[in-house]
Design an enzyme around this catalytic site. Structure first.
Site, PDB file in Angstrom:
ATOM      1  N   LYS A 126     -36.449  39.111 -18.417  1.00 31.93           N
ATOM      2  CA  LYS A 126     -36.178  38.682 -19.794  1.00 31.93           C
ATOM      3  C   LYS A 126     -37.425  38.946 -20.622  1.00 31.93           C
ATOM      4  CE  LYS A 126     -32.883  36.714 -22.236  1.00 31.93           C
ATOM      5  NZ  LYS A 126     -31.425  36.769 -22.100  1.00 31.93           N
ATOM      6  N   ASP A 166     -30.367  39.570 -27.188  1.00 30.59           N
ATOM      7  CA  ASP A 166     -30.181  38.127 -26.965  1.00 30.59           C
ATOM      8  C   ASP A 166     -30.307  37.518 -28.364  1.00 30.59           C
ATOM      9  OD1 ASP A 166     -30.169  35.941 -24.623  1.00 30.59           O
ATOM     10  OD2 ASP A 166     -31.566  35.207 -26.111  1.00 30.59           O
TER      11      ASP A 166
HETATM   12  P1  NAP Z   1     -27.347  35.281 -31.912  1.00 28.25           P
HETATM   13  O1  NAP Z   1     -26.330  36.326 -32.214  1.00 28.25           O
HETATM   14  O2  NAP Z   1     -28.729  35.433 -32.421  1.00 28.25           O
HETATM   15  O3  NAP Z   1     -26.748  33.889 -32.370  1.00 28.25           O
HETATM   16  C1  NAP Z   1     -27.366  32.687 -32.050  1.00 28.25           C
HETATM   17  C2  NAP Z   1     -26.583  31.540 -32.677  1.00 28.25           C
HETATM   18  O4  NAP Z   1     -27.078  30.326 -32.151  1.00 28.25           O
HETATM   19  C3  NAP Z   1     -26.761  31.466 -34.195  1.00 28.25           C
HETATM   20  O5  NAP Z   1     -25.612  30.925 -34.761  1.00 28.25           O
HETATM   21  C4  NAP Z   1     -27.946  30.498 -34.334  1.00 28.25           C
HETATM   22  O6  NAP Z   1     -27.984  29.811 -35.556  1.00 28.25           O
HETATM   23  C5  NAP Z   1     -27.681  29.541 -33.186  1.00 28.25           C
HETATM   24  N1  NAP Z   1     -28.957  29.004 -32.713  1.00 28.25           N
HETATM   25  C6  NAP Z   1     -29.969  29.690 -32.137  1.00 28.25           C
HETATM   26  N2  NAP Z   1     -30.992  28.886 -31.861  1.00 28.25           N
HETATM   27  C7  NAP Z   1     -30.619  27.660 -32.272  1.00 28.25           C
HETATM   28  C8  NAP Z   1     -31.236  26.403 -32.260  1.00 28.25           C
HETATM   29  N3  NAP Z   1     -32.470  26.237 -31.761  1.00 28.25           N
HETATM   30  N4  NAP Z   1     -30.527  25.355 -32.749  1.00 28.25           N
HETATM   31  C9  NAP Z   1     -29.276  25.506 -33.247  1.00 28.25           C
HETATM   32  N5  NAP Z   1     -28.642  26.706 -33.292  1.00 28.25           N
HETATM   33  C10 NAP Z   1     -29.310  27.742 -32.813  1.00 28.25           C
HETATM   34  O7  NAP Z   1     -27.512  35.102 -30.309  1.00 28.25           O
HETATM   35  P2  NAP Z   1     -26.417  35.304 -29.169  1.00 28.25           P
HETATM   36  O8  NAP Z   1     -26.624  36.642 -28.583  1.00 28.25           O
HETATM   37  O9  NAP Z   1     -25.070  34.900 -29.671  1.00 28.25           O
HETATM   38  O10 NAP Z   1     -26.918  34.248 -28.072  1.00 28.25           O
HETATM   39  C11 NAP Z   1     -26.449  32.899 -28.024  1.00 28.25           C
HETATM   40  C12 NAP Z   1     -26.700  32.319 -26.632  1.00 28.25           C
HETATM   41  O11 NAP Z   1     -26.019  33.108 -25.662  1.00 28.25           O
HETATM   42  C13 NAP Z   1     -28.159  32.296 -26.174  1.00 28.25           C
HETATM   43  O12 NAP Z   1     -28.355  31.159 -25.348  1.00 28.25           O
HETATM   44  C14 NAP Z   1     -28.273  33.550 -25.317  1.00 28.25           C
HETATM   45  O13 NAP Z   1     -29.330  33.470 -24.378  1.00 28.25           O
HETATM   46  C15 NAP Z   1     -26.909  33.525 -24.637  1.00 28.25           C
HETATM   47  N6  NAP Z   1     -26.450  34.809 -24.095  1.00 28.25           N
HETATM   48  C16 NAP Z   1     -26.328  35.909 -24.887  1.00 28.25           C
HETATM   49  C17 NAP Z   1     -25.858  37.090 -24.337  1.00 28.25           C
HETATM   50  C18 NAP Z   1     -25.614  38.294 -25.178  1.00 28.25           C
HETATM   51  O14 NAP Z   1     -25.052  39.270 -24.639  1.00 28.25           O
HETATM   52  N7  NAP Z   1     -25.961  38.318 -26.443  1.00 28.25           N
HETATM   53  C19 NAP Z   1     -25.557  37.158 -22.972  1.00 28.25           C
HETATM   54  C20 NAP Z   1     -25.683  36.007 -22.187  1.00 28.25           C
HETATM   55  C21 NAP Z   1     -26.116  34.840 -22.770  1.00 28.25           C
HETATM   56  P3  NAP Z   1     -29.088  30.188 -36.653  1.00 28.25           P
HETATM   57  O15 NAP Z   1     -28.622  31.503 -37.225  1.00 28.25           O
HETATM   58  O16 NAP Z   1     -29.049  29.065 -37.616  1.00 28.25           O
HETATM   59  O17 NAP Z   1     -30.391  30.301 -35.925  1.00 28.25           O
END
Ligand code: NAP
Length: 445
Positions: A126, A166
């Site tokens: 990561k 991510d």
């Molecule tokens: P993203 O597109 O950047 O979206 C993140 C979302 O979560 C946004 O709505 C953001 O709101 C909210 N968020 C982030 N940090 C926050 C916090 N500290 N408190 C409250 N809300 C928060 O990211 P994503 O890719 O969807 O990832 C979301 C989760 O899934 C993460 O845990 C990531 O590790 C996991 N994940 C992602 C993938 C992937 O393929 N992308 C794969 C496996 C797991 P704001 O805009 O207000 O910050």
């Protein structure tokens, strides 16, 4: 936890002070390993567990860049190459101001077992930065990505380390990162990054994969209890990549999603979230979800509200780590929640997991439920290697089959080790055994 594992855990805490999320992720895995060590003591020989808890390589670097006004900023970049027993390092990049070494290590550690569960040949890693992309222009994002990649590129390669997105890193950022890698290396090495755009080596379904995969896993958990998603009321936290495609697949399968959120609060729409409107706001205009309430009269935005207070039968945390605490979990259970599937990584605190386990609801932990993202990244690598591109239907079916397999592996492993229905134990043991066997085969390296 048995005495030897407790000692290993205490040693991890001592060697990695103040990295609380990393401690939490290690503890969760070690707490599951007692039964496997009782049954297969050879897997604890030659310090396999201690070795798994120590990253193979950790890179920390300076990222200097200029904003649109010409002001200079200094951020910190990270790449933790945790374990390559099963294949090249693989895991996303996170750009968020909360990023520090402990977050990257927790995510990298989880990634080892998640990647093992997919059955695909990928190790765990990561990376990321404490850079905050919020409010930054396209040009600023580009300059940051170029500076970040100018250092990171020397650690990457199709057979060495393959990052993806991510939090804060989507197709736009992967584009800038790939462009800079291509420029520095003078090679069109498609397989060095995943999550690419469709016109330049990306895979259909990659964008949707984590969310869709989490819903496929959820559907399997419900089927194991002779239930289905049809007509269920759901709450999804976050409104980013994972949340949007979780909502989409829940809707495809007949569920009604009434709430989602961002770090500013939550959105409630009694008629069910209008996904077209949400995508327009988040993916096209890149605005906050509060704007949705101005456009959809059936909805309201609750500033600073706690999305877990919205009554639902299914909860899918898809924002960030530790977003559901014990109290939130108790609220969910009290309101009639029957299943939780984690799209985010480690969104439930240990207290929350205890509440879910005591209530005997179906609980699908992130390293199993959200493995569809990295699995489809590995499918993107396969397509790059064979200079091929698969159809949406074929790729989605491959993803669905992988998620069914992961569910079956976790389910059967939990039964085999005397804890039927415990996906935490099943996922941790199955992932660990696969990695430990490969490490054992390679000798002391
Ligand atoms: P993203 O597109 O950047 O979206 C993140 C979302 O979560 C946004 O709505 C953001 O709101 C909210 N968020 C982030 N940090 C926050 C916090 N500290 N408190 C409250 N809300 C928060 O990211 P994503 O890719 O969807 O990832 C979301 C989760 O899934 C993460 O845990 C990531 O590790 C996991 N994940 C992602 C993938 C992937 O393929 N992308 C794969 C496996 C797991 P704001 O805009 O207000 O910050």
């Amino acid at each position: 936890m048995d005495e030897r594992l407790e000692q290993t855990y205490q040693e991890v805490v001592r060697r990695n002070p103040a990295e609380l999320e990393f401690h939490q992720a290690v503890r969760e895995v070690l707490e599951s390993l007692g039964p496997v060590l009782a049954k297969r003591p050879e897997l604890a020989e030659r310090k396999i567990i201690e070795r798994i808890c120590e990253p193979e390589r950790q890179v920390i670097f300076r990222v200097t860049w200029q904003d649109d006004r010409g002001d200079v900023h200094v951020n910190r970049g990270f790449r933790v190459q945790f374990n390559s027993a099963l294949g090249p390092y693989k895991g996303g990049l996170r750009f968020h101001p909360s990023v520090y070494l402990g977050i990257i290590k927790f995510l990298g550690f989880e990634q080892i077992f998640k990647n093992a569960l997919t059955g695909l040949p990928i190790g765990g890693a990561k990376g990321g930065s404490d850079f905050d992309p919020k409010g930054r222009s396209d040009d600023e994002i580009m300059r940051f990505c170029q500076s970040f990649m100018t250092e990171l590129y020397r650690h990457l390669g199709e057979y060495r380390d393959v990052p993806a997105g991510d939090i804060g890193v989507g197709t736009r950022e992967i584009g800038y990162l790939f462009g800079q890698y291509k420029r520095i290396s003078n090679e069109y090495e498609s397989g060095v990054l995943t999550g690419k755009g469709l016109g330049w080596g990306g895979s259909l379904v990659r964008k949707e994969a984590t969310g869709y995969g989490a819903v496929f896993f959820l559907a399997e958990m419900l089927a194991a209890r002779e239930d289905s998603l049809e007509g269920k009321t759901c709450v999804v936290s976050g409104s980013g990549n994972v949340a949007i495609y979780t909502i989409e697949k829940l809707q495809h399968l007949g569920a009604r999603v009434v709430a989602c959120s961002d770090s500013g609060g939550y959105l409630y729409d009694e008629r069910g979230i209008n996904l077209e409107c949400l995508k327009q706001i988040k993916e096209v205009e890149r605005l906050r979800i509060s704007v949705y309430a101005d456009r959809e009269p059936s909805s309201r935005f609750v500033p600073n509200g706690n999305v877990w207070e919205v009554p639902c039968q299914i909860a899918m945390p898809s924002a960030t780590q530790n977003e559901i605490n014990g109290r939130d979990a108790a609220t969910l259970v009290r309101n009639g929640c029957i299943a939780v599937a984690e799209g985010a990584n480690m969104p439930s605190t240990p207290d929350a997991i205890r509440v879910f386990e005591e209530a005997k609801i179906a609980f699908g932990l992130g390293k199993a439920a959200n493995a569809g993202g990295v699995a489809t990244s590995a499918l993107e690598m396969q397509q790059n290697a064979s200079r091929d591109s698969w159809t949406f239907e074929y790729t989605e079916e491959r993803l669905a089959a992988i998620m069914r397999d992961i569910h079956r592996t976790c389910f059967e492993t939990a039964e085999e080790y005397g804890a039927p229905g415990n996906y935490v134990l099943g996922a941790n043991i199955a992932g660990f055994v696969k990695v430990a066997e490969a490490m054992e085969a390679f000798g002391l390296i």
